[in-house]
Motif scaffolding. Sequence first.
Motif, PDB file in Angstrom:
ATOM      1  N   SER A  24      -3.966  76.083  45.480  1.00  0.00           N
ATOM      2  CA  SER A  24      -3.634  75.081  44.622  1.00  0.00           C
ATOM      3  C   SER A  24      -2.357  75.408  43.752  1.00  0.00           C
ATOM      4  O   SER A  24      -1.585  74.523  43.226  1.00  0.00           O
ATOM      5  CB  SER A  24      -4.907  74.884  43.493  1.00  0.00           C
ATOM      6  N   ALA A  36      -1.789  69.494  46.314  1.00  0.00           N
ATOM      7  CA  ALA A  36      -2.732  68.714  46.386  1.00  0.00           C
ATOM      8  C   ALA A  36      -2.382  67.185  46.596  1.00  0.00           C
ATOM      9  O   ALA A  36      -3.013  66.322  47.444  1.00  0.00           O
ATOM     10  CB  ALA A  36      -3.762  68.652  44.915  1.00  0.00           C
ATOM     11  N   GLN A  37      -1.386  66.680  45.941  1.00  0.00           N
ATOM     12  CA  GLN A  37      -0.794  65.497  46.274  1.00  0.00           C
ATOM     13  C   GLN A  37      -0.211  65.079  47.705  1.00  0.00           C
ATOM     14  O   GLN A  37      -0.488  64.226  48.401  1.00  0.00           O
ATOM     15  CB  GLN A  37       0.188  64.906  45.307  1.00  0.00           C
ATOM     16  N   ALA A  40      -3.314  64.660  49.860  1.00  0.00           N
ATOM     17  CA  ALA A  40      -3.792  63.330  49.879  1.00  0.00           C
ATOM     18  C   ALA A  40      -3.088  62.395  50.541  1.00  0.00           C
ATOM     19  O   ALA A  40      -3.507  61.540  51.198  1.00  0.00           O
ATOM     20  CB  ALA A  40      -3.917  63.060  48.222  1.00  0.00           C
ATOM     21  N   HIS A  41      -1.453  62.614  50.446  1.00  0.00           N
ATOM     22  CA  HIS A  41      -0.730  61.769  51.242  1.00  0.00           C
ATOM     23  C   HIS A  41      -0.724  61.892  52.520  1.00  0.00           C
ATOM     24  O   HIS A  41      -0.759  60.874  53.301  1.00  0.00           O
ATOM     25  CB  HIS A  41       0.620  62.286  50.816  1.00  0.00           C
ATOM     26  N   ASN A  43      -3.526  62.706  54.227  1.00  0.00           N
ATOM     27  CA  ASN A  43      -4.860  61.938  54.427  1.00  0.00           C
ATOM     28  C   ASN A  43      -4.599  60.318  54.622  1.00  0.00           C
ATOM     29  O   ASN A  43      -5.644  59.888  55.366  1.00  0.00           O
ATOM     30  CB  ASN A  43      -6.011  62.295  53.372  1.00  0.00           C
ATOM     31  N   MET A  91       1.950  59.365  46.131  1.00  0.00           N
ATOM     32  CA  MET A  91       0.856  59.845  45.175  1.00  0.00           C
ATOM     33  C   MET A  91       1.571  60.080  43.883  1.00  0.00           C
ATOM     34  O   MET A  91       2.493  60.748  43.650  1.00  0.00           O
ATOM     35  CB  MET A  91       0.432  61.224  45.799  1.00  0.00           C
ATOM     36  N   THR A  93      -0.718  60.188  40.917  1.00  0.00           N
ATOM     37  CA  THR A  93      -1.711  60.852  39.995  1.00  0.00           C
ATOM     38  C   THR A  93      -1.829  62.099  40.630  1.00  0.00           C
ATOM     39  O   THR A  93      -1.880  62.465  42.039  1.00  0.00           O
ATOM     40  CB  THR A  93      -2.633  59.836  39.770  1.00  0.00           C
ATOM     41  N   GLU A  94      -2.395  62.955  39.682  1.00  0.00           N
ATOM     42  CA  GLU A  94      -2.792  64.367  40.232  1.00  0.00           C
ATOM     43  C   GLU A  94      -4.005  64.231  41.145  1.00  0.00           C
ATOM     44  O   GLU A  94      -4.853  63.459  40.825  1.00  0.00           O
ATOM     45  CB  GLU A  94      -2.984  65.266  39.180  1.00  0.00           C
ATOM     46  N   LYS A  95      -4.236  65.110  42.244  1.00  0.00           N
ATOM     47  CA  LYS A  95      -5.167  65.125  43.167  1.00  0.00           C
ATOM     48  C   LYS A  95      -6.023  66.590  42.999  1.00  0.00           C
ATOM     49  O   LYS A  95      -5.282  67.445  42.392  1.00  0.00           O
ATOM     50  CB  LYS A  95      -4.945  64.848  44.413  1.00  0.00           C
ATOM     51  N   ASP A  96      -7.363  66.539  43.428  1.00  0.00           N
ATOM     52  CA  ASP A  96      -8.096  67.708  43.516  1.00  0.00           C
ATOM     53  C   ASP A  96      -7.865  68.508  44.618  1.00  0.00           C
ATOM     54  O   ASP A  96      -8.135  67.758  45.755  1.00  0.00           O
ATOM     55  CB  ASP A  96      -9.527  67.387  43.406  1.00  0.00           C
ATOM     56  N   GLU A 100      -9.001  67.575  48.413  1.00  0.00           N
ATOM     57  CA  GLU A 100      -8.135  67.016  49.439  1.00  0.00           C
ATOM     58  C   GLU A 100      -7.882  67.706  50.787  1.00  0.00           C
ATOM     59  O   GLU A 100      -7.926  67.361  51.705  1.00  0.00           O
ATOM     60  CB  GLU A 100      -6.881  66.758  48.923  1.00  0.00           C
TER      61      GLU A 100
END
Length: 152
Positions: A24, A36-37, A40-41, A43, A91, A93-96, A100
Amino acid sequence: MNWKNLFDENETQQTIERINNLTSETKGLWGKMSVAQMMAHCNVAYEIVYTDKHPKPNAFARLMVKLFVKNIVVGDKPYKKNSPTSPIFKMTTEKDFEVEKKRLVDHLIKTKELGPKYYNGRNNPAFGSLTDEQWNTLFSKHLEHHLTQFGV
């Protein structure tokens, strides 16, 4: 350039091992996304295949993307650092991190298990019908770009 074959067990596992080397706290070597972003990106490329979560481009947008973007995405050349991206991939916003990371690994496993036959001729909402090789390049090249961005 030859991209990893993400339909292959060994090459998928090598990619998962690289993802497992992220923490992280891993910082990018360029760009603005957190780790994390970034996951997510990444994904989003799989969500386009496996869900209806993202809006489909209209006919004009599809034409423009096919003409100007498709060959960049499924072609052999690596992406340039800080390349522009589609709005659905941004992205803000912050992601977990753990959520992710698990989703990304799960997407890789699902893609490998479904195999190339599932993808050959499958429609991409922006690019139209793609071969299994083009799908693999889309996934593999994108992951290579971002895993390199984060030093793994």
